[in-house]
Design an enzyme around this catalytic site. Structure first.
Site, PDB file in Angstrom:
ATOM      1  N   CYS A 141       0.839  -1.210   0.000  1.00  0.00           N
ATOM      2  CA  CYS A 141       0.000   0.000   0.000  1.00  0.00           C
ATOM      3  C   CYS A 141       0.875   1.261   0.000  1.00  0.00           C
ATOM      4  O   CYS A 141       1.348   1.697   1.059  1.00  0.00           O
ATOM      5  CB  CYS A 141      -0.947  -0.014   1.200  1.00  0.00           C
ATOM      6  SG  CYS A 141      -2.095   1.385   1.195  1.00  0.00           S
ATOM      7  N   CYS A 144      -0.561   4.227   1.918  1.00  0.00           N
ATOM      8  CA  CYS A 144      -0.461   4.063   3.383  1.00  0.00           C
ATOM      9  C   CYS A 144       0.979   4.264   3.863  1.00  0.00           C
ATOM     10  O   CYS A 144       1.218   4.901   4.881  1.00  0.00           O
ATOM     11  CB  CYS A 144      -0.879   2.658   3.793  1.00  0.00           C
ATOM     12  SG  CYS A 144      -2.376   2.077   3.019  1.00  0.00           S
ATOM     13  N   ASP A 145       1.939   3.688   3.163  1.00  0.00           N
ATOM     14  CA  ASP A 145       3.296   3.592   3.705  1.00  0.00           C
ATOM     15  C   ASP A 145       4.345   4.440   2.979  1.00  0.00           C
ATOM     16  O   ASP A 145       5.481   4.550   3.446  1.00  0.00           O
ATOM     17  CB  ASP A 145       3.750   2.117   3.703  1.00  0.00           C
ATOM     18  CG  ASP A 145       2.902   1.276   4.655  1.00  0.00           C
ATOM     19  OD1 ASP A 145       2.371   1.843   5.630  1.00  0.00           O
ATOM     20  OD2 ASP A 145       2.758   0.060   4.421  1.00  0.00           O
TER      21      ASP A 145
HETATM   22  C1  LIG Z   1       0.494  -3.488   4.334  1.00  0.00           C
HETATM   23  C2  LIG Z   1      -0.726  -2.625   4.438  1.00  0.00           C
HETATM   24  C3  LIG Z   1      -0.653  -1.426   5.122  1.00  0.00           C
HETATM   25  C4  LIG Z   1      -1.782  -0.615   5.224  1.00  0.00           C
HETATM   26  N1  LIG Z   1      -1.680   0.561   5.906  1.00  0.00           N
HETATM   27  C5  LIG Z   1      -2.753   1.374   5.980  1.00  0.00           C
HETATM   28  C6  LIG Z   1      -2.656   2.628   6.657  1.00  0.00           C
HETATM   29  O1  LIG Z   1      -1.614   2.994   7.186  1.00  0.00           O
HETATM   30  N2  LIG Z   1      -3.779   3.399   6.685  1.00  0.00           N
HETATM   31  C7  LIG Z   1      -4.964   3.038   6.083  1.00  0.00           C
HETATM   32  O2  LIG Z   1      -5.928   3.788   6.158  1.00  0.00           O
HETATM   33  N3  LIG Z   1      -5.067   1.859   5.434  1.00  0.00           N
HETATM   34  C8  LIG Z   1      -3.998   1.030   5.370  1.00  0.00           C
HETATM   35  N4  LIG Z   1      -4.093  -0.154   4.676  1.00  0.00           N
HETATM   36  C9  LIG Z   1      -5.363  -0.499   4.026  1.00  0.00           C
HETATM   37  C10 LIG Z   1      -6.338  -1.023   5.094  1.00  0.00           C
HETATM   38  O3  LIG Z   1      -5.709  -2.056   5.809  1.00  0.00           O
HETATM   39  C11 LIG Z   1      -7.620  -1.520   4.457  1.00  0.00           C
HETATM   40  O4  LIG Z   1      -8.177  -0.523   3.632  1.00  0.00           O
HETATM   41  C12 LIG Z   1      -8.630  -1.907   5.531  1.00  0.00           C
HETATM   42  O5  LIG Z   1      -8.084  -2.840   6.425  1.00  0.00           O
HETATM   43  C13 LIG Z   1      -9.900  -2.485   4.914  1.00  0.00           C
HETATM   44  O6  LIG Z   1     -10.751  -2.823   5.950  1.00  0.00           O
HETATM   45  P1  LIG Z   1     -11.906  -3.887   5.782  1.00  0.00           P
HETATM   46  O7  LIG Z   1     -12.597  -3.931   7.097  1.00  0.00           O
HETATM   47  O8  LIG Z   1     -12.696  -3.599   4.581  1.00  0.00           O
HETATM   48  O9  LIG Z   1     -11.195  -5.282   5.472  1.00  0.00           O
HETATM   49  P2  LIG Z   1      -9.937  -6.047   6.050  1.00  0.00           P
HETATM   50  O10 LIG Z   1      -9.098  -5.239   6.941  1.00  0.00           O
HETATM   51  O11 LIG Z   1      -9.309  -6.661   4.844  1.00  0.00           O
HETATM   52  O12 LIG Z   1     -10.605  -7.204   6.914  1.00  0.00           O
HETATM   53  C14 LIG Z   1     -11.307  -8.241   6.310  1.00  0.00           C
HETATM   54  C15 LIG Z   1     -11.782  -9.179   7.398  1.00  0.00           C
HETATM   55  O13 LIG Z   1     -12.666 -10.144   6.840  1.00  0.00           O
HETATM   56  C16 LIG Z   1     -12.375 -11.402   7.393  1.00  0.00           C
HETATM   57  N5  LIG Z   1     -12.936 -12.420   6.501  1.00  0.00           N
HETATM   58  C17 LIG Z   1     -12.672 -12.663   5.205  1.00  0.00           C
HETATM   59  N6  LIG Z   1     -13.395 -13.706   4.753  1.00  0.00           N
HETATM   60  C18 LIG Z   1     -14.154 -14.122   5.799  1.00  0.00           C
HETATM   61  C19 LIG Z   1     -15.112 -15.166   5.993  1.00  0.00           C
HETATM   62  N7  LIG Z   1     -15.451 -15.986   4.990  1.00  0.00           N
HETATM   63  N8  LIG Z   1     -15.684 -15.314   7.214  1.00  0.00           N
HETATM   64  C20 LIG Z   1     -15.374 -14.472   8.241  1.00  0.00           C
HETATM   65  N9  LIG Z   1     -14.487 -13.468   8.110  1.00  0.00           N
HETATM   66  C21 LIG Z   1     -13.877 -13.305   6.916  1.00  0.00           C
HETATM   67  C22 LIG Z   1     -10.878 -11.398   7.572  1.00  0.00           C
HETATM   68  O14 LIG Z   1     -10.469 -12.383   8.508  1.00  0.00           O
HETATM   69  C23 LIG Z   1     -10.670  -9.973   8.074  1.00  0.00           C
HETATM   70  O15 LIG Z   1     -10.867  -9.931   9.466  1.00  0.00           O
HETATM   71  C24 LIG Z   1      -2.995  -1.010   4.604  1.00  0.00           C
HETATM   72  C25 LIG Z   1      -3.080  -2.236   3.922  1.00  0.00           C
HETATM   73  C26 LIG Z   1      -1.971  -3.050   3.843  1.00  0.00           C
HETATM   74  C27 LIG Z   1      -2.069  -4.361   3.114  1.00  0.00           C
END
Ligand SMILES: Cc1cc2nc3c(=O)[nH]c(=O)nc-3n(C[C@H](O)[C@H](O)[C@H](O)COP(=O)(O)OP(=O)(O)OC[C@H]3O[C@@H](n4cnc5c(N)ncnc54)[C@H](O)[C@@H]3O)c2cc1C
Length: 320
Positions: A141, A144-145
């Site tokens: 990302c 983000c980083d």
């Molecule tokens: C390396 C990295 C660094 C980042 N740094 C930043 C930052 O500094 N600032 C920022 O704003 N964003 C950052 N991001 C982006 C941010 O992490 C995402 O935009 C955010 O986490 C998305 O949130 P979400 O809740 O949609 O999904 P996610 O965080 O992807 O969570 C998905 C969840 O769904 C669960 N899941 C999936 N399938 C199933 C299933 N079948 N049954 C039950 N549970 C399931 C997973 O276990 C997980 O808990 C970063 C991303 C990465 C990869």
């Protein structure tokens, strides 16, 4: 006697920022949400050390700590957080219908509303050196980083629109960006390609792949390989950004929920409504544009409000 199947008002699938924000709002609205965390409790932010751009943390915070705090906040209002994967679903197409889900291929649960927050998983190259240095200079990302590499030399892998956009984003902050494109051309749109080629501090390398990421605890360099000539070259960098795409976690919803051609869930207008009444989607699973924790949290809030309003409408219809 047959086991009774648990029936709940609100099932939240996924425990990232979207899921926990939905849980906070749903619990405070008395929907008594039950959340299943999935294979990555806390979501993608648990794979990163420093989160510097989430509002409310003036000194920044590490990802795993932030996610524990979100969990505690959701639990404070009564959310039940359970470890488990939703392995299949059977959604009702009726307004007011009951949606069924299976947990870990065995337990059944029934819900009046479902909030899907299953995120999208960033793709990596799969090299051992890349995996070892994730969080130590290897990131998926740039938005983000990238800031952590201000004024430094970095590299980015990928040839699509996202890679092109992230390369130009990095070029604004960093000293030099080496861009590795596996093929002899970029997949990005012509407009994005022009932005890349018109940016002086992007060194674009076609037919080039990562041979090894160098460094013990943190990234110190990159050995690249030209896949036509076999020639190898080492450069000094401090950050490596992988921009080869994301896979939305939507396999279990195929055939029931509307998706775009890359598998992202489609929501209606400015809402989090899917094509199924009572089923809502929030976070990265329905957003390939922004993919940030704060935008995921925002749509998590929207999903809980949409679920609450949906239930209120049904209750009004029943009592009318
Ligand atoms: C390396 C990295 C660094 C980042 N740094 C930043 C930052 O500094 N600032 C920022 O704003 N964003 C950052 N991001 C982006 C941010 O992490 C995402 O935009 C955010 O986490 C998305 O949130 P979400 O809740 O949609 O999904 P996610 O965080 O992807 O969570 C998905 C969840 O769904 C669960 N899941 C999936 N399938 C199933 C299933 N079948 N049954 C039950 N549970 C399931 C997973 O276990 C997980 O808990 C970063 C991303 C990465 C990869």
């Amino acid at each position: 006697m047959a086991d009774t199947i648990e029936r709940i008002k609100c099932l939240i699938i996924g425990s990232g920022p979207a899921g926990y924000t939905a849980a906070i709002y749903a619990a405070r609205a008395d929907l008594k949400p039950v959340m299943y965390t999935g294979m990555e409790p806390g979501g993608q932010l648990t794979t990163t050390t420093e989160v510097d751009n989430f509002p409310g943390y003036p000194e920044g915070i590490d990802g795993p700590t932030m996610m524990v705090q979100l969990q505690q906040q959701a639990e404070r209002f009564g959310t039940q957080v359970r470890i488990g994967m939703i392995t299949s679903v059977k959604f009702s197409t009726e307004v007011g219908g009951i949606h069924k889900a299976t947990v870990d291929n065995k337990t059944q649960i029934e819900a009046e509303t479902v909030i899907i927050s299953t995120g999208a998983t960033a793709k990596y190259l799969g090299l051992p050196s890349e995996q070892r240095l994730r969080g130590g200079g290897v990131s998926a990302c740039a938005v983000c980083d990238g800031f952590f590499y201000k004024g430094q030399d970095v590299a980015i892998v990928g040839g699509g629109d996202t890679a092109a956009e992230e390369a130009t984003y990095l070029a604004n902050i960093c000293n030099k960006v080496t861009m590795l494109v596996r093929k002899d051309h970029m997949k990005a749109s012509k407009a994005m390609q022009h932005r890349v080629t018109g940016t002086k501090n992007i060194d674009l390398r076609y037919n080039t792949e990562v041979d090894e990421v160098l460094g013990d605890m943190v990234v110190e360099g990159l050995r690249m390989k030209n896949n036509e000539t076999g020639e190898k070259e080492t450069i000094e960098i401090t950050g490596l950004f992988i921009a080869i795409g994301h896979k939305p976690n939507t396999d279990i919803f195929k055939g029931q929920l509307d998706m775009d051609d890359t598998g992202y869930l489609i929501t209606k207008g400015k809402s989090t409504k899917t094509n199924i009444p009572g089923v809502f989607a929030s976070g990265d699973v329905q957003d390939k544009e922004y993919r940030q924790a704060v935008t995921a949290a925002g749509t998590g809030c929207m999903a809980a409000l949409d679920a609450e309003r949906y239930l209120a409408t049904i209750e009004t219809e029943v009592t009318a």
